[in-house]
Design a protein around this motif. Structure first.
Motif, PDB file in Angstrom:
ATOM      1  N   ARG A   1      22.139  14.508  18.027  1.00 54.74           N
ATOM      2  CA  ARG A   1      22.731  13.202  17.700  1.00 54.74           C
ATOM      3  C   ARG A   1      24.271  13.234  17.680  1.00 54.74           C
ATOM      4  O   ARG A   1      24.898  12.202  17.853  1.00 54.74           O
ATOM      5  CB  ARG A   1      22.185  12.664  16.382  1.00 54.74           C
TER       6      ARG A   1
ATOM      7  N   TYR B   1      11.700  20.953  15.340  1.00 57.80           N
ATOM      8  CA  TYR B   1      12.569  19.999  14.660  1.00 57.80           C
ATOM      9  C   TYR B   1      13.494  20.763  13.726  1.00 57.80           C
ATOM     10  O   TYR B   1      13.026  21.478  12.839  1.00 57.80           O
ATOM     11  CB  TYR B   1      11.700  19.006  13.885  1.00 57.80           C
TER      12      TYR B   1
ATOM     13  N   MET C   1      24.618  31.806   9.102  1.00 62.94           N
ATOM     14  CA  MET C   1      24.290  31.755  10.537  1.00 62.94           C
ATOM     15  C   MET C   1      23.326  32.859  10.950  1.00 62.94           C
ATOM     16  O   MET C   1      22.399  32.618  11.730  1.00 62.94           O
ATOM     17  CB  MET C   1      25.571  31.860  11.369  1.00 62.94           C
ATOM     18  N   ASP C   2      23.537  34.065  10.454  1.00 60.11           N
ATOM     19  CA  ASP C   2      22.647  35.162  10.876  1.00 60.11           C
ATOM     20  C   ASP C   2      21.223  34.913  10.403  1.00 60.11           C
ATOM     21  O   ASP C   2      20.258  35.262  11.084  1.00 60.11           O
ATOM     22  CB  ASP C   2      23.175  36.520  10.377  1.00 60.11           C
TER      23      ASP C   2
HETATM   24  P1  FAD Z   1      22.866  22.772  11.827  1.00 68.12           P
HETATM   25  O1  FAD Z   1      24.079  23.537  12.214  1.00 68.12           O
HETATM   26  O2  FAD Z   1      22.961  21.788  10.727  1.00 68.12           O
HETATM   27  O3  FAD Z   1      22.312  22.050  13.131  1.00 68.12           O
HETATM   28  C1  FAD Z   1      21.337  21.033  13.094  1.00 68.12           C
HETATM   29  C2  FAD Z   1      21.661  20.065  14.223  1.00 68.12           C
HETATM   30  O4  FAD Z   1      20.598  19.097  14.321  1.00 68.12           O
HETATM   31  C3  FAD Z   1      22.941  19.272  13.965  1.00 68.12           C
HETATM   32  O5  FAD Z   1      23.809  19.407  15.067  1.00 68.12           O
HETATM   33  C4  FAD Z   1      22.462  17.843  13.772  1.00 68.12           C
HETATM   34  O6  FAD Z   1      23.376  16.880  14.245  1.00 68.12           O
HETATM   35  C5  FAD Z   1      21.178  17.837  14.602  1.00 68.12           C
HETATM   36  N1  FAD Z   1      20.214  16.806  14.184  1.00 68.12           N
HETATM   37  C6  FAD Z   1      19.713  16.617  12.934  1.00 68.12           C
HETATM   38  N2  FAD Z   1      18.845  15.577  12.937  1.00 68.12           N
HETATM   39  C7  FAD Z   1      18.797  15.114  14.204  1.00 68.12           C
HETATM   40  C8  FAD Z   1      18.084  14.038  14.838  1.00 68.12           C
HETATM   41  N3  FAD Z   1      17.237  13.245  14.150  1.00 68.12           N
HETATM   42  N4  FAD Z   1      18.272  13.831  16.159  1.00 68.12           N
HETATM   43  C9  FAD Z   1      19.132  14.632  16.872  1.00 68.12           C
HETATM   44  N5  FAD Z   1      19.829  15.645  16.328  1.00 68.12           N
HETATM   45  C10 FAD Z   1      19.656  15.890  15.007  1.00 68.12           C
HETATM   46  N6  FAD Z   1      27.306  30.474   7.760  1.00 68.12           N
HETATM   47  C11 FAD Z   1      27.789  31.739   7.904  1.00 68.12           C
HETATM   48  O7  FAD Z   1      27.055  32.635   8.332  1.00 68.12           O
HETATM   49  N7  FAD Z   1      29.095  32.032   7.602  1.00 68.12           N
HETATM   50  C12 FAD Z   1      29.964  31.092   7.154  1.00 68.12           C
HETATM   51  O8  FAD Z   1      31.132  31.397   6.893  1.00 68.12           O
HETATM   52  C13 FAD Z   1      29.487  29.756   6.996  1.00 68.12           C
HETATM   53  N8  FAD Z   1      30.310  28.801   6.531  1.00 68.12           N
HETATM   54  C14 FAD Z   1      29.843  27.534   6.385  1.00 68.12           C
HETATM   55  C15 FAD Z   1      30.710  26.553   5.917  1.00 68.12           C
HETATM   56  C16 FAD Z   1      30.270  25.264   5.751  1.00 68.12           C
HETATM   57  C17 FAD Z   1      31.217  24.214   5.223  1.00 68.12           C
HETATM   58  C18 FAD Z   1      28.918  24.912   6.069  1.00 68.12           C
HETATM   59  C19 FAD Z   1      28.439  23.508   5.896  1.00 68.12           C
HETATM   60  C20 FAD Z   1      28.049  25.880   6.540  1.00 68.12           C
HETATM   61  C21 FAD Z   1      28.494  27.196   6.696  1.00 68.12           C
HETATM   62  N9  FAD Z   1      27.655  28.203   7.181  1.00 68.12           N
HETATM   63  C22 FAD Z   1      28.130  29.484   7.321  1.00 68.12           C
HETATM   64  C23 FAD Z   1      26.240  27.932   7.492  1.00 68.12           C
HETATM   65  C24 FAD Z   1      25.995  27.596   8.966  1.00 68.12           C
HETATM   66  O9  FAD Z   1      26.687  26.410   9.288  1.00 68.12           O
HETATM   67  C25 FAD Z   1      24.486  27.420   9.158  1.00 68.12           C
HETATM   68  O10 FAD Z   1      23.801  28.602   8.815  1.00 68.12           O
HETATM   69  C26 FAD Z   1      24.079  27.090  10.584  1.00 68.12           C
HETATM   70  O11 FAD Z   1      24.918  26.128  11.149  1.00 68.12           O
HETATM   71  C27 FAD Z   1      22.639  26.581  10.583  1.00 68.12           C
HETATM   72  O12 FAD Z   1      22.265  26.165  11.863  1.00 68.12           O
HETATM   73  P2  FAD Z   1      21.116  25.094  12.052  1.00 68.12           P
HETATM   74  O13 FAD Z   1      20.938  24.941  13.530  1.00 68.12           O
HETATM   75  O14 FAD Z   1      19.940  25.442  11.243  1.00 68.12           O
HETATM   76  O15 FAD Z   1      21.680  23.740  11.410  1.00 68.12           O
END
Ligand code: FAD
Ligand code: UDP
Length: 377
Positions: A34, A235, A356-357
């Motif tokens: 999105r 999802y 992230m890991d």
């Molecule tokens: P997300 O990155 O949240 O990705 C989910 C994606 O799904 C998003 O792009 C969203 O837009 C999309 N989405 C959701 N719903 C829909 C929908 N209905 N339709 C289409 N798209 C959709 N981790 C570390 O290891 N080291 C760090 O230093 C660190 N610092 C951080 C600092 C902050 C401020 C934050 C918020 C997080 C931090 N993290 C860090 C954690 C890291 O960001 C996450 O572990 C990682 O991004 C998780 O990935 P994800 O794909 O599960 O989720």
């Protein structure tokens, strides 16, 4: 349109799964996202002044997992980087996690040395003690030290970051930054610590560069629901949103970022300075320290925490409390009743405070056990 797999979300979780399915199973994947970019919250880019920044706050990669490290290393070279953080306490910049060096930053050398001796006697060199545990155990002068650290480093920070006290939040969150009985003032102690040499977005883009993978940006799952036929779906968005909030909303914390460019070589001593007390923000991050970029001027971001409001800001942090876990479990039961027709994974779908890991490890696990392992059928 028909694809083998539909993946919702182009963050770490969605793209690791897309890459595995495309390269290992030779199946076609459509990823819908999105936002107008890939990478989820790890997205980085060059700002208008040519400085590489992390749009959603500082992202430091660190892991003890050989498997995760080896996996990601297929898609990037690394820039070695050890994160160091200072916290502003009573007008002084103090190393965090609070450690033996921090004692000398805040107390007179004689008193610091006495407290150092007490910590070494009680816990031993190299130990890491969560603040809530220290608070339960410490007596005498160690009790005074514990109260000092609790008040000056944790209490105000937690109220700002979460709107909750450390106790209301539980030990898992403050336990991420325990007191270190050592002189190692790196923020993380993991075996691998580095930043993708050309950034997270570039690394994730390389993962997605496969003829079996198509990504649709600016596309909400709800817009295409029913339009696309698929055999399997992953999802990675909010699990409560997927089920139309049938058990109510899961709470999240959000952040407001204020980016600022400064015409100086560096703005602060280290990449991150925390402000646990007086200020309304929690931290200021300076990206050049993290990326090692050489450039004229520097960009910093200031983080202001606030409650997540649907449609108004973004859900950055699940709030790990028992009552929220119970609500999440109701959604988990719904997810399980779908019999693996939809797989849920990621920080939002699992409602877990993943680094992230951990997100990568979770995605690799889902691929191995639930997708390649054939349990889907
Ligand atoms: P997300 O990155 O949240 O990705 C989910 C994606 O799904 C998003 O792009 C969203 O837009 C999309 N989405 C959701 N719903 C829909 C929908 N209905 N339709 C289409 N798209 C959709 N981790 C570390 O290891 N080291 C760090 O230093 C660190 N610092 C951080 C600092 C902050 C401020 C934050 C918020 C997080 C931090 N993290 C860090 C954690 C890291 O960001 C996450 O572990 C990682 O991004 C998780 O990935 P994800 O794909 O599960 O989720
Ligand atoms: N924390 C704190 N003071 C600090 C640093 C961290 O109280 O100076 C606590 C706070 O509860 C925070 C948690 O430790 O939310 C985890 O910190 P971390 O730096 O891991 O948070 P993130 O980078 O995920 O926002």
């Amino acid at each position: 349109m028909k694809v083998d797999w539909l993946i919702v979300g182009a963050g770490f979780t969605g793209l690791v799964l897309a890459e595995r399915i495309a390269s290992q199973l030779d199946e076609k994947v459509l990823v819908v996202e999105r936002r107008n970019h890939i990478g989820g919250n790890a997205y980085d880019h060059y700002d208008e002044n040519g400085i590489m920044v992390h749009r959603y706050g500082p992202h430091l990669f660190h892991t003890n997992s050989d498997k995760v490290w080896r996996y990601l290393s297929q898609f990037t070279d690394w820039h070695p980087y050890y994160h160091r953080v200072l916290a502003l306490v009573d007008g002084k910049k103090v190393p965090v996690p609070f450690n033996l060096n921090s004692l000398y930053a805040v107390f007179t050398p004689g008193y610091a040395s006495k407290l150092e001796g007490l910590l070494l006697n009680h816990y031993g060199f190299g130990s890491k003690v969560p603040i809530l545990k220290l608070r339960q155990e410490a007596s005498g002068e160690l009790h005074c030290l514990t109260e000092y650290i609790y008040e000056k480093v944790f209490y105000g920070y937690n109220l700002k970051q979460w709107g909750l006290t450390p106790e209301e939040l539980g030990p898992s969150v403050t336990g991420r930054v325990p007191v270190h009985v050592s002189r190692d003032d790196r923020y993380f102690q993991d075996r691998y610590q580095a930043i993708p040499k050309h950034g997270y977005t570039e690394m994730l883009q390389r993962m997605a560069n496969h003829s079996n993978i198509k990504i649709l940006l600016n596309t909400d799952y709800q817009e295409i629901e029913g339009e696309i036929k698929f055999d399997g779906m992953v999802y990675t968005g909010l699990i409560d949103e997927f089920f139309n909030y049938m058990y109510g909303e899961l709470p999240y914390r959000s952040l407001q970022f204020e980016f600022g460019y400064h015409s100086v070589d560096t703005y602060q001593e280290v990449a991150q300075v925390n402000y646990p007390n007086e200020q309304s923000y929690t931290r200021i991050s300076e990206y050049k320290h993290i990326t090692g970029q050489r450039a004229y001027g520097t960009t910093v971001s200031i983080e202001y925490p606030l409650a997540y409001r649907r449609g108004q800001n973004l859900p950055y942090y699940p709030v790990p409390r028992e009552e929220n876990r119970k609500r999440y479990n109701l959604y988990l039961s719904e997810a399980e009743s779908l019999d693996n027709r939809v797989l849920f994974a990621g920080r939002l779908a699992d409602y877990k405070y993943y680094n992230m890991d951990q997100a990568v490890a979770r995605a690799l696990g889902v691929f191995e056990k639930q997708i390649a392992g054939g349990k889907r059928s």
